[in-house]
Design an enzyme around this catalytic site. Sequence first.
Site, PDB file in Angstrom:
ATOM      1  N   HIS A 194      -5.384   5.647   7.516  1.00  0.00           N
ATOM      2  CA  HIS A 194      -4.936   5.086   6.234  1.00  0.00           C
ATOM      3  C   HIS A 194      -4.153   6.142   5.449  1.00  0.00           C
ATOM      4  O   HIS A 194      -3.175   5.828   4.775  1.00  0.00           O
ATOM      5  CB  HIS A 194      -6.141   4.587   5.437  1.00  0.00           C
ATOM      6  CG  HIS A 194      -5.758   3.924   4.148  1.00  0.00           C
ATOM      7  ND1 HIS A 194      -4.989   2.776   4.107  1.00  0.00           N
ATOM      8  CD2 HIS A 194      -6.021   4.255   2.861  1.00  0.00           C
ATOM      9  CE1 HIS A 194      -4.800   2.437   2.838  1.00  0.00           C
ATOM     10  NE2 HIS A 194      -5.414   3.314   2.071  1.00  0.00           N
ATOM     11  N   TYR A 205      -8.855  -8.604   3.779  1.00  0.00           N
ATOM     12  CA  TYR A 205      -9.926  -7.738   4.296  1.00  0.00           C
ATOM     13  C   TYR A 205     -10.925  -7.317   3.226  1.00  0.00           C
ATOM     14  O   TYR A 205     -11.930  -6.671   3.523  1.00  0.00           O
ATOM     15  CB  TYR A 205      -9.352  -6.513   5.033  1.00  0.00           C
ATOM     16  CG  TYR A 205      -8.465  -5.594   4.224  1.00  0.00           C
ATOM     17  CD1 TYR A 205      -8.972  -4.811   3.196  1.00  0.00           C
ATOM     18  CD2 TYR A 205      -7.114  -5.483   4.520  1.00  0.00           C
ATOM     19  CE1 TYR A 205      -8.164  -3.972   2.466  1.00  0.00           C
ATOM     20  CE2 TYR A 205      -6.288  -4.638   3.798  1.00  0.00           C
ATOM     21  CZ  TYR A 205      -6.814  -3.883   2.777  1.00  0.00           C
ATOM     22  OH  TYR A 205      -6.007  -3.055   2.053  1.00  0.00           O
ATOM     23  N   GLU A 206     -10.649  -7.686   1.967  1.00  0.00           N
ATOM     24  CA  GLU A 206     -11.653  -7.481   0.910  1.00  0.00           C
ATOM     25  C   GLU A 206     -12.551  -8.709   0.793  1.00  0.00           C
ATOM     26  O   GLU A 206     -13.361  -8.799  -0.131  1.00  0.00           O
ATOM     27  CB  GLU A 206     -10.966  -7.281  -0.442  1.00  0.00           C
ATOM     28  CG  GLU A 206     -10.087  -6.053  -0.538  1.00  0.00           C
ATOM     29  CD  GLU A 206      -9.186  -6.107  -1.767  1.00  0.00           C
ATOM     30  OE1 GLU A 206      -9.688  -6.359  -2.873  1.00  0.00           O
ATOM     31  OE2 GLU A 206      -7.967  -5.920  -1.607  1.00  0.00           O
ATOM     32  N   ALA A 238       3.235  -1.962   3.889  1.00  0.00           N
ATOM     33  CA  ALA A 238       3.188  -0.906   4.888  1.00  0.00           C
ATOM     34  C   ALA A 238       2.858  -1.592   6.208  1.00  0.00           C
ATOM     35  O   ALA A 238       1.995  -2.466   6.245  1.00  0.00           O
ATOM     36  CB  ALA A 238       2.099   0.087   4.536  1.00  0.00           C
ATOM     37  N   SER A 286       0.828  -1.214   0.000  1.00  0.00           N
ATOM     38  CA  SER A 286       0.000   0.000   0.000  1.00  0.00           C
ATOM     39  C   SER A 286       0.855   1.255   0.000  1.00  0.00           C
ATOM     40  O   SER A 286       1.731   1.409   0.850  1.00  0.00           O
ATOM     41  CB  SER A 286      -0.883   0.056   1.244  1.00  0.00           C
ATOM     42  OG  SER A 286      -1.749  -1.029   1.262  1.00  0.00           O
ATOM     43  N   MET A 317      -1.503  -6.087   7.275  1.00  0.00           N
ATOM     44  CA  MET A 317      -2.695  -6.845   6.871  1.00  0.00           C
ATOM     45  C   MET A 317      -2.475  -7.623   5.570  1.00  0.00           C
ATOM     46  O   MET A 317      -3.424  -7.916   4.854  1.00  0.00           O
ATOM     47  CB  MET A 317      -3.877  -5.881   6.702  1.00  0.00           C
ATOM     48  CG  MET A 317      -4.206  -5.097   7.959  1.00  0.00           C
ATOM     49  SD  MET A 317      -5.506  -3.906   7.639  1.00  0.00           S
ATOM     50  CE  MET A 317      -5.461  -2.933   9.165  1.00  0.00           C
ATOM     51  N   SER A 318      -1.228  -7.925   5.267  1.00  0.00           N
ATOM     52  CA  SER A 318      -0.967  -8.572   3.972  1.00  0.00           C
ATOM     53  C   SER A 318       0.167  -9.584   4.094  1.00  0.00           C
ATOM     54  O   SER A 318       0.446 -10.081   5.186  1.00  0.00           O
ATOM     55  CB  SER A 318      -0.596  -7.495   2.942  1.00  0.00           C
ATOM     56  OG  SER A 318       0.620  -6.871   3.285  1.00  0.00           O
ATOM     57  N   ASN A 354       3.792   3.789  10.720  1.00  0.00           N
ATOM     58  CA  ASN A 354       3.263   4.373  11.969  1.00  0.00           C
ATOM     59  C   ASN A 354       3.833   3.611  13.153  1.00  0.00           C
ATOM     60  O   ASN A 354       4.241   2.451  13.009  1.00  0.00           O
ATOM     61  CB  ASN A 354       1.726   4.299  11.977  1.00  0.00           C
ATOM     62  CG  ASN A 354       1.212   2.898  11.741  1.00  0.00           C
ATOM     63  OD1 ASN A 354       1.286   2.372  10.621  1.00  0.00           O
ATOM     64  ND2 ASN A 354       0.714   2.282  12.780  1.00  0.00           N
ATOM     65  N   HIS A 383      -6.178  -8.326  -0.847  1.00  0.00           N
ATOM     66  CA  HIS A 383      -6.114  -8.421   0.621  1.00  0.00           C
ATOM     67  C   HIS A 383      -7.238  -9.292   1.168  1.00  0.00           C
ATOM     68  O   HIS A 383      -8.334  -9.331   0.611  1.00  0.00           O
ATOM     69  CB  HIS A 383      -6.224  -7.023   1.245  1.00  0.00           C
ATOM     70  CG  HIS A 383      -5.036  -6.156   0.994  1.00  0.00           C
ATOM     71  ND1 HIS A 383      -4.961  -5.289  -0.072  1.00  0.00           N
ATOM     72  CD2 HIS A 383      -3.870  -6.027   1.682  1.00  0.00           C
ATOM     73  CE1 HIS A 383      -3.792  -4.664  -0.034  1.00  0.00           C
ATOM     74  NE2 HIS A 383      -3.107  -5.093   1.010  1.00  0.00           N
ATOM     75  N   HIS A 438      -6.850   1.476  -8.428  1.00  0.00           N
ATOM     76  CA  HIS A 438      -6.172   2.455  -9.261  1.00  0.00           C
ATOM     77  C   HIS A 438      -4.787   1.922  -9.464  1.00  0.00           C
ATOM     78  O   HIS A 438      -4.146   1.431  -8.535  1.00  0.00           O
ATOM     79  CB  HIS A 438      -6.167   3.845  -8.622  1.00  0.00           C
ATOM     80  CG  HIS A 438      -5.922   3.838  -7.156  1.00  0.00           C
ATOM     81  ND1 HIS A 438      -4.660   3.829  -6.622  1.00  0.00           N
ATOM     82  CD2 HIS A 438      -6.769   3.790  -6.112  1.00  0.00           C
ATOM     83  CE1 HIS A 438      -4.759   3.797  -5.303  1.00  0.00           C
ATOM     84  NE2 HIS A 438      -6.028   3.764  -4.963  1.00  0.00           N
TER      85      HIS A 438
HETATM   86  N1  HPA Z   1      -1.741  -2.149  11.877  1.00  0.00           N
HETATM   87  C1  HPA Z   1      -2.099  -2.994  10.893  1.00  0.00           C
HETATM   88  N2  HPA Z   1      -1.777  -2.798   9.628  1.00  0.00           N
HETATM   89  C2  HPA Z   1      -1.044  -1.722   9.313  1.00  0.00           C
HETATM   90  C3  HPA Z   1      -0.641  -0.807  10.285  1.00  0.00           C
HETATM   91  C4  HPA Z   1      -1.014  -1.031  11.640  1.00  0.00           C
HETATM   92  O1  HPA Z   1      -0.685  -0.268  12.547  1.00  0.00           O
HETATM   93  N3  HPA Z   1       0.065   0.168   9.646  1.00  0.00           N
HETATM   94  C5  HPA Z   1       0.085  -0.172   8.325  1.00  0.00           C
HETATM   95  N4  HPA Z   1      -0.591  -1.312   8.123  1.00  0.00           N
END
Ligand code: HPA
Length: 278
Positions: free
Chosen positions: A252, A92-93, A120, A36, A218-219, A242, A90, A68
């Site tokens: 996001h 989550y989709e 990410a 991402s 998440m991947s 983060n 993903h 995109h």
């Molecule tokens: N948690 C889960 N997935 C993520 C995060 C997070 O803090 N940052 C980027 N993807």
Amino acid sequence: MVQHRNEYLAWATEAAAYIARSAGCEGFDTVVQCGSGLNGLIDAVLPEGGRIPMEDIPHFPASRVKGHGREVIHGQVRGRNVMVLAGRIHLYEGHDPLTAGFPAALAHASGARRFILTNAAGGLNQHFVQGSVMMITDFINFQGDNALAHMLTDEAAQRFVDPKPATDLRQGQLLARQLQKAGLKVNQGTYIGVRGPIYETRAELAMMRSWGADAIGMSTIPELTVCHAFGLPALGVSVITNECFKDAPVTHGEVVDVGSQVSPALGTAFRAFIEDLP
Ligand code: HPA
């Protein structure tokens, strides 16, 4: 989806053949998957790459979120054929992990000798600062499902796969050196994959840190699992977008912003890594 290993591989082979035909080559040496916000690495790896929309590739899973830039970019780096996948499936989709792992099967069917995964991720290790990267040396599958549970096999050895070591540590060291040279702060550690899309509660974060996880996302777990199923060497790089134990909420937007800031350096390092391969 439940699919026999032979059919899954046959699908991947058809997809690989379509890409090779479009690119005018026989196969690919290295495949890179963009996480991402990380599509910015493409221009550094393959500035003049050809592009194929993913929706044109037979059997390539369609994303369910408005896409995109879902494309396969192909080109050469010092005589090696390289493919970069922009756009990922993903869990989550609502996808199952065998579908999400299809790019790894495609890489294997393309003859790849390595699959470089990027994502990410949130930093659980308090030494990991925003904008740094982590080489994935191990992983925890906390997604509640496994790609291989959806894959029928005739042989037990193909079902009960041992994923140790989790990633290719020798190639990982070479890549880590290039990431440092590109100006990034580099650590290594354990990636924990969750299903998402909700971010984590404080209690969950504390639990996962106590388990030894250094970064969370998440991947990536489905693709790594499929790499193990086919014996394809995998490398994984998490961009720490983060810091999980900070009080500010994760958004996001922040994840994507930090990813785009880091991705040119990531691409520079990947290109240098491929150029230096023996
Ligand atoms: N948690 C889960 N997935 C993520 C995060 C997070 O803090 N940052 C980027 N993807």
